[in-house]
Write a protein that holds these residues in place. Sequence first.
Motif, PDB file in Angstrom:
ATOM      1  N   ASN A  37      22.195 -25.147  -3.813  1.00 17.21           N
ATOM      2  CA  ASN A  37      20.832 -25.630  -4.057  1.00 17.21           C
ATOM      3  C   ASN A  37      20.735 -27.151  -4.141  1.00 17.21           C
ATOM      4  OD1 ASN A  37      19.852 -23.009  -4.099  1.00 17.21           O
ATOM      5  ND2 ASN A  37      20.112 -22.794  -6.303  1.00 17.21           N
ATOM      6  N   ILE A  38      21.603 -27.779  -4.948  1.00 20.60           N
ATOM      7  CA  ILE A  38      21.524 -29.229  -5.127  1.00 20.60           C
ATOM      8  C   ILE A  38      22.076 -29.967  -3.914  1.00 20.60           C
ATOM      9  CG2 ILE A  38      22.349 -31.196  -6.471  1.00 20.60           C
ATOM     10  CD1 ILE A  38      20.148 -29.761  -7.868  1.00 20.60           C
ATOM     11  N   THR A  41      19.911 -29.687  -0.943  1.00 24.26           N
ATOM     12  CA  THR A  41      18.628 -30.374  -1.052  1.00 24.26           C
ATOM     13  C   THR A  41      18.777 -31.878  -0.893  1.00 24.26           C
ATOM     14  OG1 THR A  41      17.695 -28.671  -2.505  1.00 24.26           O
ATOM     15  CG2 THR A  41      16.665 -30.861  -2.579  1.00 24.26           C
ATOM     16  N   ALA A  92      28.369 -31.342  -6.201  1.00 23.11           N
ATOM     17  CA  ALA A  92      27.220 -30.451  -6.328  1.00 23.11           C
ATOM     18  C   ALA A  92      27.696 -29.007  -6.302  1.00 23.11           C
ATOM     19  CB  ALA A  92      26.224 -30.718  -5.207  1.00 23.11           C
ATOM     20  N   PHE A 154      21.041 -36.826 -10.217  1.00 23.17           N
ATOM     21  CA  PHE A 154      20.460 -35.587  -9.701  1.00 23.17           C
ATOM     22  C   PHE A 154      20.906 -34.370 -10.516  1.00 23.17           C
ATOM     23  CE2 PHE A 154      20.401 -38.440  -5.975  1.00 23.17           C
ATOM     24  CZ  PHE A 154      19.028 -38.449  -5.734  1.00 23.17           C
ATOM     25  N   ASN A 158      15.487 -29.097 -11.852  1.00 24.81           N
ATOM     26  CA  ASN A 158      15.727 -28.013 -10.908  1.00 24.81           C
ATOM     27  C   ASN A 158      15.639 -28.536  -9.473  1.00 24.81           C
ATOM     28  OD1 ASN A 158      14.506 -25.679  -9.092  1.00 24.81           O
ATOM     29  ND2 ASN A 158      15.565 -24.699 -10.801  1.00 24.81           N
ATOM     30  N   TYR A 159      16.444 -27.980  -8.598  1.00 29.48           N
ATOM     31  CA  TYR A 159      16.489 -28.465  -7.222  1.00 29.48           C
ATOM     32  C   TYR A 159      15.137 -28.353  -6.527  1.00 29.48           C
ATOM     33  CZ  TYR A 159      16.435 -23.717  -5.294  1.00 29.48           C
ATOM     34  OH  TYR A 159      16.066 -22.447  -4.928  1.00 29.48           O
TER      35      TYR A 159
END
Length: 240
Positions: A37-38, A41, A92, A154, A158-159
Amino acid sequence: MRSEISRRALGALALGFALAGPAAAEPLKIGVIGGGNIGGTIGPLWAKAGHPVMFASRHPEDLKALAESAGPNARTGTPEEAVKFGDVVFLAVPYKAYPDLAKAIGPALTGKVVLDAGNATKARDGALYDEVQAGGLGATTAKYFPGAKVVRAFSTANYRIFAKNGANGGADRPGGRMAIPILGDDAAALKVAEGLVRDAGFEPVVAGGLKEADRFAIGAPGFGHDVTAPELRQKLGLTQ
């Protein structure tokens, strides 16, 4: 000799951002370890901003579609390859992976800027969560990657919030770019992180050293704010 070269390289990166202002004068190679997710993104935002990005995992073939969607500046590799590739490394992955990752790539991170997006949770990370609670989030990351220039980045939302606010270089967000708190103990590494946060479409806010990371962990007062930099400084009483 190696540490001296690393210091010179880090200083050059920081100077480049300082002279360039809001964005990097020259692209930086970024190794993104984790394509979830991170990583999935933020990594594409850097690639679309002109930085060469390598998405890495133990199974890089699984990241092919992500790299293709990020455009011509993106590729895939293993964590070891990403560390060799990157001027900067973005962690991440789930926090529970840190001990094994440290064994695999920790020594190779010596002298490098490492942006740390990890957060520990009890349900997922078990004993490692207890270690974070006892020693602190920033200190625990620094323990596993002792030679790295760690900057927390970061890690405070939330992503989905990053995906919404980073689109089109942050220009679509009403009221101005979303603030991203960053925390670190190395001034040059913080300068590099500031530039990369801006290049991803956000506004960095230097919020202290690694010892302050717990203030921005999940459930803490600094987590989850979708606000501009001036608003964040006012909410949290930050003077920088």
